[in-house]
Design a protein around this motif. Structure first.
Motif, short mmCIF file in Angstrom:
data_model
loop_
_atom_site.label_atom_id
_atom_site.label_comp_id
_atom_site.label_asym_id
_atom_site.label_seq_id
_atom_site.Cartn_x
_atom_site.Cartn_y
_atom_site.Cartn_z
N THR A 133 0.80 -1.22 0.00
CA THR A 133 0.00 0.00 0.00
C THR A 133 0.83 1.27 0.00
O THR A 133 0.35 2.33 -0.37
CB THR A 133 -0.95 0.01 1.21
OG1 THR A 133 -0.19 -0.20 2.41
CG2 THR A 133 -1.99 -1.09 1.08
N ARG B 91 -4.77 7.99 3.42
CA ARG B 91 -5.24 6.77 2.78
C ARG B 91 -6.67 6.50 3.22
O ARG B 91 -7.05 6.80 4.35
CB ARG B 91 -4.35 5.58 3.17
CG ARG B 91 -2.87 5.77 2.88
CD ARG B 91 -2.14 4.44 2.92
NE ARG B 91 -2.70 3.55 1.92
CZ ARG B 91 -2.39 3.58 0.63
NH1 ARG B 91 -1.52 4.47 0.19
NH2 ARG B 91 -2.93 2.73 -0.21
N GLU C 54 -5.98 1.17 -2.91
CA GLU C 54 -6.65 2.46 -2.72
C GLU C 54 -7.75 2.40 -1.67
O GLU C 54 -8.03 3.39 -0.99
CB GLU C 54 -7.25 2.94 -4.05
CG GLU C 54 -6.21 3.32 -5.08
CD GLU C 54 -5.67 2.13 -5.86
OE1 GLU C 54 -6.12 1.00 -5.58
OE2 GLU C 54 -4.80 2.33 -6.72
#
Length: 314
Positions: free
Chosen positions: A55, A61, A95
């Protein structure tokens, strides 16, 4: 618009309910106005940084994987969906972003929501059903009359695995905690073992009995799972560790896999749900404004009898 996001990896205290701007969908992307979203352990594992090598370290995020909603815009190359379509699916792993008023995902991560399912029912379906389907249909090719053992039979993936196996004509045994025994029996798990009271290594009747052993919980030791298989059986494992990868490289019957959604799998799971074969158990439904505390509670061990649902834009 608002979503749940975080500015550094960490525990529940890292979550923030904040405003954000959803970009216009790029090629093969679809923007969805979220109506409902469900909570999975992967959601907080990502925020904790357990997969930070994948990630990355760009913040803020977003959080959240499973959702249902209405298509608001599509990018170039999208052919299966248009604005106004009712859909359900999974946000991209890197995402994320389903804990939001709107989310972007790939066309291949979406399917049409059957009219027979509510937005809440559809949002409870994606990750659990996809994992069960990949394991039992694509990896193990379960056939009528086979015997399947599901460890963690009343978890999200576990319930889906039990129901898919039964739909395919298999008989199902399994394990769960004390509070899940009645639910497991209601689904058709027989026999069912309380893993807090029973050491499966001391159950000689289970040795060599199963065509498939599916560990959805991560608590079934690999050596015990392999002993439970018959000579041609398959051990399905969704809880990867370096030691397990090494073992699976030596023993091809040990199959580790991940959640890789496709429209085809999601559509098949949706049909099974619409036909009554897969019935996601919804434990509690809360509004989006209360989601941060709700997710934190589940992460800290709060138990509910089914999936945690968050309603958005309802």
């Amino acid at each position: 618009m608002h979503r749940i996001q975080y500015h550094n990896y960490g525990g529940p205290e890292a979550m923030r309910f904040e405003a954000f701007r959803l970009p216009e969908p790029a090629e093969f992307e679809v923007a969805v106005s979220v109506r409902a979203t469900s909570v999975n352990p992967i959601d907080w594992k990502l925020r904790q940084g357990q997969l930070k090598m994948m990630t990355g370290r760009t913040f803020p995020r977003a959080m959240g994987s499973d959702f249902s909603g209405i298509v608001s815009a599509v990018g170039g190359g999208v052919t299966n969906f248009k604005p106004g379509d009712e859909v359900f699916g999974i946000a991209r792993l890197k995402e994320s972003g389903a804990f939001a008023e709107a989310v972007l995902t790939l066309e291949s991560h979406l399917a049409a929501k059957p009219a027979e399912l509510s937005f809440e029912q559809a949002a409870a379906l994606p990750t659990s059903a996809v994992m069960a389907w990949i394991g039992l249909v694509e990896r193990a090719n379960v056939r009528p009359g086979q015997r399947v053992f599901v460890a963690g039979a009343t978890g999200g993936v576990g319930e889906a695995a039990v129901q898919v196996a039964l739909m395919l004509g298999a008989t199902v045994a399994g394990s769960t905690g004390t509070t899940g025994l009645e639910r497991a029996r209601e689904m058709g798990v027989d026999p069912v073992f309380d893993y807090t009271q029973n050491d499966l290594s001391r159950q000689p009747d289970l040795r060599g009995m199963f065509d498939v052993v599916f560990d959805t919980s991560g608590f079934l030791p690999t050596n015990i799972a392999m002993k439970m298989l018959n000579k041609s059986g398959t051990f399905l494992d969704i809880n990867a560790t370096p030691a397990k990868f090494f073992h699976s490289a030596l023993f091809r019957r040990h199959r580790i896999f991940f959640c890789t959604p496709t429209t085809q799998i999601l559509t098949a799971a949706a049909k099974a749900a619409a036909d009554g074969h897969i019935q996601p158990s919804i434990g509690e439904t809360i509004p989006f404004s209360s989601a941060v505390d709700f997710i934190a509670g589940l992460e800290n061990g709060r138990k509910i009898a089914g999936k945690g649902l968050i309603t958005v834009n309802s």
